[in-house]
Scaffold this motif. Structure first.
Motif, PDB file in Angstrom:
ATOM      1  N   ARG A   7     -13.198  70.514  69.943  1.00  0.00           N
ATOM      2  CA  ARG A   7     -12.010  70.734  69.817  1.00  0.00           C
ATOM      3  C   ARG A   7     -10.920  71.309  68.708  1.00  0.00           C
ATOM      4  O   ARG A   7     -11.696  71.412  67.570  1.00  0.00           O
ATOM      5  CB  ARG A   7     -11.191  69.408  70.079  1.00  0.00           C
ATOM      6  N   PRO A   8     -10.108  72.093  68.947  1.00  0.00           N
ATOM      7  CA  PRO A   8      -9.421  72.833  67.716  1.00  0.00           C
ATOM      8  C   PRO A   8      -9.003  71.955  66.781  1.00  0.00           C
ATOM      9  O   PRO A   8      -8.829  70.538  66.820  1.00  0.00           O
ATOM     10  CB  PRO A   8      -7.964  73.441  68.511  1.00  0.00           C
ATOM     11  N   LEU A   9      -9.020  72.355  65.626  1.00  0.00           N
ATOM     12  CA  LEU A   9      -8.480  71.809  64.374  1.00  0.00           C
ATOM     13  C   LEU A   9      -7.193  71.721  64.044  1.00  0.00           C
ATOM     14  O   LEU A   9      -6.509  72.530  64.729  1.00  0.00           O
ATOM     15  CB  LEU A   9      -9.105  72.419  62.992  1.00  0.00           C
ATOM     16  N   PRO A  10      -6.726  70.655  63.412  1.00  0.00           N
ATOM     17  CA  PRO A  10      -5.198  70.756  63.241  1.00  0.00           C
ATOM     18  C   PRO A  10      -5.015  72.041  62.200  1.00  0.00           C
ATOM     19  O   PRO A  10      -5.813  72.290  61.459  1.00  0.00           O
ATOM     20  CB  PRO A  10      -4.737  69.315  62.413  1.00  0.00           C
ATOM     21  N   ALA A  11      -3.792  72.469  62.108  1.00  0.00           N
ATOM     22  CA  ALA A  11      -3.314  73.561  61.358  1.00  0.00           C
ATOM     23  C   ALA A  11      -3.273  73.132  59.875  1.00  0.00           C
ATOM     24  O   ALA A  11      -2.937  72.095  59.734  1.00  0.00           O
ATOM     25  CB  ALA A  11      -2.026  74.181  61.878  1.00  0.00           C
ATOM     26  N   VAL A  12      -3.688  74.067  58.921  1.00  0.00           N
ATOM     27  CA  VAL A  12      -3.406  73.699  57.623  1.00  0.00           C
ATOM     28  C   VAL A  12      -2.104  73.752  57.110  1.00  0.00           C
ATOM     29  O   VAL A  12      -1.338  74.744  57.460  1.00  0.00           O
ATOM     30  CB  VAL A  12      -4.352  74.662  56.666  1.00  0.00           C
ATOM     31  N   GLU A  13      -1.505  72.774  56.493  1.00  0.00           N
ATOM     32  CA  GLU A  13      -0.216  72.799  56.089  1.00  0.00           C
ATOM     33  C   GLU A  13      -0.023  72.617  54.571  1.00  0.00           C
ATOM     34  O   GLU A  13      -0.926  71.948  54.202  1.00  0.00           O
ATOM     35  CB  GLU A  13       0.669  71.549  56.621  1.00  0.00           C
ATOM     36  N   GLY A  14       0.604  73.534  53.943  1.00  0.00           N
ATOM     37  CA  GLY A  14       0.984  73.330  52.465  1.00  0.00           C
ATOM     38  C   GLY A  14       1.407  72.170  52.004  1.00  0.00           C
ATOM     39  O   GLY A  14       2.072  71.154  52.713  1.00  0.00           O
ATOM     40  N   GLY A  15       1.366  71.706  50.777  1.00  0.00           N
ATOM     41  CA  GLY A  15       1.590  70.496  50.196  1.00  0.00           C
ATOM     42  C   GLY A  15       0.858  70.364  48.636  1.00  0.00           C
ATOM     43  O   GLY A  15       0.220  71.203  48.395  1.00  0.00           O
ATOM     44  N   ASP A  16       0.908  69.218  48.237  1.00  0.00           N
ATOM     45  CA  ASP A  16       0.309  68.880  47.087  1.00  0.00           C
ATOM     46  C   ASP A  16      -1.006  68.939  47.194  1.00  0.00           C
ATOM     47  O   ASP A  16      -1.878  69.021  48.033  1.00  0.00           O
ATOM     48  CB  ASP A  16       0.682  67.308  46.426  1.00  0.00           C
ATOM     49  N   VAL A  17      -1.862  69.405  45.956  1.00  0.00           N
ATOM     50  CA  VAL A  17      -3.180  69.409  45.615  1.00  0.00           C
ATOM     51  C   VAL A  17      -3.576  68.026  45.491  1.00  0.00           C
ATOM     52  O   VAL A  17      -3.246  67.150  44.578  1.00  0.00           O
ATOM     53  CB  VAL A  17      -3.467  70.317  44.488  1.00  0.00           C
ATOM     54  N   ALA A  18      -4.683  67.708  46.071  1.00  0.00           N
ATOM     55  CA  ALA A  18      -5.475  66.241  45.834  1.00  0.00           C
ATOM     56  C   ALA A  18      -6.295  66.280  44.495  1.00  0.00           C
ATOM     57  O   ALA A  18      -6.869  67.280  44.607  1.00  0.00           O
ATOM     58  CB  ALA A  18      -5.964  65.554  46.898  1.00  0.00           C
ATOM     59  N   PHE A  19      -6.350  65.309  43.757  1.00  0.00           N
ATOM     60  CA  PHE A  19      -7.179  65.259  42.680  1.00  0.00           C
ATOM     61  C   PHE A  19      -8.344  64.512  42.847  1.00  0.00           C
ATOM     62  O   PHE A  19      -8.167  62.958  43.380  1.00  0.00           O
ATOM     63  CB  PHE A  19      -6.303  64.850  41.149  1.00  0.00           C
ATOM     64  N   VAL A  20      -9.388  64.850  42.617  1.00  0.00           N
ATOM     65  CA  VAL A  20     -10.763  64.153  42.845  1.00  0.00           C
ATOM     66  C   VAL A  20     -11.537  63.923  41.335  1.00  0.00           C
ATOM     67  O   VAL A  20     -11.737  64.754  40.863  1.00  0.00           O
ATOM     68  CB  VAL A  20     -11.863  64.744  43.699  1.00  0.00           C
ATOM     69  N   HIS A  21     -11.676  62.790  40.948  1.00  0.00           N
ATOM     70  CA  HIS A  21     -12.244  62.276  39.538  1.00  0.00           C
ATOM     71  C   HIS A  21     -13.495  62.236  39.813  1.00  0.00           C
ATOM     72  O   HIS A  21     -14.221  61.758  40.517  1.00  0.00           O
ATOM     73  CB  HIS A  21     -11.600  60.806  39.208  1.00  0.00           C
ATOM     74  N   ARG A  22     -13.911  63.039  38.667  1.00  0.00           N
ATOM     75  CA  ARG A  22     -15.533  63.169  38.719  1.00  0.00           C
ATOM     76  C   ARG A  22     -15.781  63.026  37.083  1.00  0.00           C
ATOM     77  O   ARG A  22     -15.484  63.901  35.992  1.00  0.00           O
ATOM     78  CB  ARG A  22     -16.170  64.613  38.920  1.00  0.00           C
ATOM     79  N   ALA A  23     -16.186  61.864  36.798  1.00  0.00           N
ATOM     80  CA  ALA A  23     -16.205  61.374  35.316  1.00  0.00           C
ATOM     81  C   ALA A  23     -17.229  62.292  34.611  1.00  0.00           C
ATOM     82  O   ALA A  23     -18.384  62.460  34.882  1.00  0.00           O
ATOM     83  CB  ALA A  23     -16.624  59.929  35.125  1.00  0.00           C
ATOM     84  N   GLY A  24     -16.737  62.429  33.528  1.00  0.00           N
ATOM     85  CA  GLY A  24     -17.662  63.396  32.463  1.00  0.00           C
ATOM     86  C   GLY A  24     -17.926  64.712  32.600  1.00  0.00           C
ATOM     87  O   GLY A  24     -18.690  65.359  32.239  1.00  0.00           O
ATOM     88  N   ALA A  25     -17.171  65.439  33.702  1.00  0.00           N
ATOM     89  CA  ALA A  25     -17.533  66.656  34.325  1.00  0.00           C
ATOM     90  C   ALA A  25     -16.942  67.571  32.987  1.00  0.00           C
ATOM     91  O   ALA A  25     -15.843  67.378  32.543  1.00  0.00           O
ATOM     92  CB  ALA A  25     -16.776  66.978  35.523  1.00  0.00           C
TER      93      ALA A  25
END
Length: 462
Positions: free
Chosen positions: A255-273
């Motif tokens: 089935r079709p995907l929802p349209a991409v909408e602008g907004g804040d960037v999510a942060f993903v923590h990766r320890a020690g990177a």
């Protein structure tokens, strides 16, 4: 005594006493419009696109079977795991051929067959000498209609898959991709490009055999054949070999995907990177939209090739990244614009700032005629280069077929690109490249990145 050899630089070679040597004019680039082809649907519902390209005595085939979960469930479904095991065992044996038999018969005609799967489709690709086309089709028929997925092969491939999945999930690019897909599409099945290792571990042979019977179907699927064979003859050969491939219902499309909408960037923590991954996404246009050609050129100017603005800024000028790019990604029912860059942790926030700056500059300041012309030439040239071989053309056409398009789109695209104006590029840039139109993820070490990203803003830090 040896004479001293003086080496001249490229700049010196390119100059004369009266100035730089003029570059020769590029010739007109256009797709081959005289390709003979047939685009038809067999009685069993299989769409066949056959194209003659006689550069070498080889034939290439690409089979695309829509392969979404018939239950259309969320990303927690076991369908993805079963589909992966199916793709890895479909060529390991049939009622009449062992894995060795399949490999040997194909090798004797200079051929091969491979199978891969993703959330959208099961794909089988292969090739052979033209003299072995019938053998290639017969092996394909056998695995489509009679694959047995032997228990020992299921066990062996299942173990390999589990190992590969666990290794992949430790890679920064995979972590970033999965985080981006979840951020954009939530629990839509498209967001799950890789099953969980524990889901694969419990897949049984009976489940794989049942999935094959229920989902490997001709109706709704498409087979592209490109090679040194008359299209009508190719279609007859395909019909003779695959006409017996039948099944109840139609292959299931996502089935079709929802349209991409602008907004804040999510942060993903990766320890020690010590490196960070920046992955941004905005709304795009699919190839059927009349503005697509202008958007394609706008994307190239922004970050779609080595001479683009983004690469010149954060790679060549500032040295923030070795690799940065933007590209369209065609999704079920639409498209997205993607921006990728990997940076050292200490310059991640600065690289994100400059990326936003280049987005804003393209959307608000019209590109020059020279930029548009350079991008146009690159777009036409790269299209023709990518499809110059039989295999490249077959792969391109099967992707078009997944959008419901045919060879006419390919042959007409250089002319559409040639007609794009600076004003049209500026119009789509304003609508699609505004910084506010993008969202995405940043993956990295929060202890290093958080203070600068917080000061920059537009990043959701937990």
């Amino acid at each position: 005594m040896n004479a001293v050899t003086t080496h001249r630089s490229a700049e010196e070679i390119g100059r004369t006493e009266v100035g730089p040597r003029p570059l020769p004019e590029l010739g007109e680039q256009r797709a081959a419009a005289d390709l003979s082809s047939v685009d038809t649907v067999l009685d069993n519902g299989l769409r066949v696109i056959a194209v003659r390209r006689s550069s070498v005595p080889v034939v290439e085939l690409r089979l695309r079977i829509p392969f979404a979960d018939p239950a259309d469930t969320s990303v927690g479904s076991a369908h993805a795991a079963r589909a992966e095991v199916l793709a890895n065992t479909v060529l390991t044996g049939t009622a009449t051929r062992t894995r060795v038999d399949i490999d040997t018969e194909l090798a004797l005609v200079g051929g091969e067959l491979d199978a891969v799967v993703d959330p959208e489709r099961l794909a089988l690709s292969g090739n052979a000498l033209v003299s072995g086309f019938d053998t290639l089709l017969d092996v394909l028929r056998d695995v489509l209609t009679g694959a047995t997925h032997p228990a020992d092969e299921v066990e062996r491939e299942r173990a390999r898959l589990v190992e590969r999945i666990r290794l992949a999930r430790s890679q920064p690019n995979v972590i970033a991709r999965e985080a981006l897909q979840r951020h954009l599409y939530g629990d839509h099945p498209y967001a799950k490009e890789m099953p969980e290792a524990d889901e694969v571990e419990v897949v049984t042979r009976d489940e794989v055999v049942a999935l094959h019977a229920a989902a490997v179907l001709p109706r709704g699927s498409v087979l592209v054949v490109v090679g040194d064979v008359e299209p009508a003859d190719a279609v007859r050969a395909v019909d003779g070999a695959l006409g017996s491939w039948t099944g109840e219902g139609e292959a299931v499309a996502l089935r079709p995907l929802p349209a991409v909408e602008g907004g804040d960037v999510a942060f993903v923590h990766r320890a020690g990177a010590v490196q960070s991954q920046i992955r941004l996404a905005g709304r795009g246009l699919d190839r059927t939209d009349p503005r697509y050609s202008a958007l394609q050129i706008a994307n190239l100017i922004f970050g779609g090739f080595f001479s683009s603005r983004l690469v010149e800024n954060i790679r060549e000028d500032k040295g923030y990244t070795y690799s940065a790019r933007s590209h369209p990604e065609f999704t079920p029912g639409g498209a997205a614009l993607m921006i990728d860059a990997d940076t050292a942790s200490e310059v991640t926030a600065a690289a994100l700032l400059e990326t936003r700056y280049e987005l804003g500059r393209l959307s608000l300041v019209s590109p020059t005629e020279a930029e548009v012309d350079t991008a146009r030439r690159y777009a036409i040239g790269s299209l023709l280069t990518a499809t110059s071989s039989q295999g490249g053309l077959a792969s391109f056409l099967v992707n078009l077929a997944g959008l419901g398009l045919g060879i006419e789109w390919f042959t007409g695209h250089p002319e559409r690109l040639a007609g794009v104006t600076v004003e049209q590029v500026a119009e789509v840039a304003l609508e699609f490249f505004a910084p506010s139109a993008f969202t995405g993820v940043v993956v990295g070490d929060a202890d290093v990145l958080a203070p600068r990203l917080r000061a920059l803003g537009g990043v959701a830090l937990s």
